[in-house]
Write an enzyme that holds these catalytic residues in place. Sequence first.
Site, mmCIF file in Angstrom:
data_model
loop_
_atom_site.group_PDB
_atom_site.id
_atom_site.type_symbol
_atom_site.label_atom_id
_atom_site.label_comp_id
_atom_site.label_asym_id
_atom_site.label_seq_id
_atom_site.Cartn_x
_atom_site.Cartn_y
_atom_site.Cartn_z
ATOM 1 N N ASN A 6 11.167 -9.657 -15.468
ATOM 2 C CA ASN A 6 9.566 -9.092 -15.311
ATOM 3 C C ASN A 6 9.372 -9.270 -16.925
ATOM 4 O OD1 ASN A 6 11.025 -8.615 -12.967
ATOM 5 N ND2 ASN A 6 8.903 -9.205 -12.413
ATOM 6 N N HIS A 59 4.358 -15.361 -14.283
ATOM 7 C CA HIS A 59 4.803 -14.809 -15.637
ATOM 8 C C HIS A 59 4.956 -16.138 -16.748
ATOM 9 C CE1 HIS A 59 7.570 -12.462 -12.831
ATOM 10 N NE2 HIS A 59 6.631 -11.742 -12.789
#
Length: 566
Positions: free
Chosen positions: A540, A497
């Site tokens: 996320n 990420h």
Amino acid sequence: MNIPRHMHHHPYTAVGNEDVSVIETEVVVIGSGPTGATYARKLVDAGIQVYMVEIGAQETLIPGDHKKNNYIVQKNLNNFINIVNGELDELSVPTNKQSVPSLDPSVWSIDPHQGTIANGQNPFQDAYYNIPSAAASRTVGGMGSHWTCCTPRQHPKLERSNLFNSEEWDRLYTEAEERIKTNSTIFEDSIRHQLVKHVLQDYTYGHGEREFIPMPLAVQKFPDQTYLEWSCPATVFGHITRTPDRPGSKLFTLRPQARCTRLIRNKMEGPNSGVVEAALCKDLKTNKPFIVRAKKYVIAAGAVLTPGIMFNSGWDDNSNELPALGRYLTEQTMAFCQVILSRDLVDKIPKDPYNLGWKEKVERHMARHPKDVLPIPFNDMDPQVYTPLSENYPWHTQIHRDAFSYGQVPATVDQRLIVDLRWFTWVSPEKKNCVSFSHEITDQFGMPQPTFNFQVPREDARRAHDMIEDMCNVASKLGGYLPGAEPKMLQPGSAIHISGTTRAGTSKEDSVCDRYGRVWGTDNVVVGGCNVIPTGAACNPTLTAICFAIAGADKIIEELSPKNKA
């Protein structure tokens, strides 16, 4: 390849002494992940011609399809692990300089002061400051071909930037959720999902104001299918791509296995300064270069490869045009464990303690499979539970099942008993945390080699310690640890990420682009992806990256509208 008739090919001699073909279009999009797909779909739907360049191959019949949209994989998630591992290319591997005293003295050996540079090995990378699990996925669909599909909204106070006001964020998130097909209800019929959710709700309601609720996921289940359809770039592309069942849009061309090497920029003084004139690309199958000329250039090649293309285009440290390029890099710290559901919880299932209709399901299953010792139907879907980030619990959690290299379950353990716990928290953006590039050496794909300089600030490290302690407390309510999957902090980059490397902002001093992704000092270059997100975030990032892509695409549509073309 589907090239519309109004795309013209003609010789171009500006690249060395070699004549190359030129493709003309309105917008070129570099990268086919979720954000690249968002740009392409919105622009094509607005009547704008798009040419997409993707370094990876098209590996599925439907361009950008999720590799988990496969019945065999969904029957056994362990099959998915090798797929994910095969898709990921490590970005910076410190050169191995260890001596091997037992080596045959007659063979070639590594110079301890130099090392090799093949396959991503990087003599400039200090192992202490590396992000060892940082990786790129070079395939049509990018990371979206194997992502978790978890799509939470950022916390409005702890994560979200103020580049858009609350009403604008709500509009962007709503559209993003519609495009990626987010919902939180599909798993509500699952026995294990309800069991995990209610057990943890019962635990936390007596200990504070925390919720364990269904995870927002980009996934659909159709009545005529026996498996789930996970959302992906193919979902976002929709009708514009060519598939066995449809011709695709004449306004859209996807060119896989083609590398964008650099943008050709006009650096002359005057009205055309800051304008990119073309994208220099290479067909990797023929090794022949080609040029794409467009009115707008969108680079959505990932959080590391996007600044790499920009570096190769002249935005390097020496130019000082974009001092924030590659800087303010953030990557989440991540804790992980797996538990086997406790005997007490499994024994509760036939009793249906929450009056959710489990008895009938269990009785049907046992009648069909009298030798099965578990009261859990084989087609019972996995749990998908999470806790939203909050001020009292400043981390994002996922209590579910998924397949990664660190979560493989032995064949001797029944998959129905396994629950994964993944806890994520943010790393604050700091200028010194960065990815830099080198003209001296290239990666295995012929582009500038990335090198990381990354450390977790002390305050963020303390929060990570509290996070793993919380994960252990939650895990203890569900069962015991799977041997080999006890609680651990995963190495940096495991979340995949990375964000912030071309961050959006209001000034070129600490950002690379504005809120629409428009790069400072240029008239026609836009960046998209998690690299645009300017804040440290625990959840996320894909949904938020799509929000920025929606805003950026809307701005391109506005700028290329007939009234502005005149």
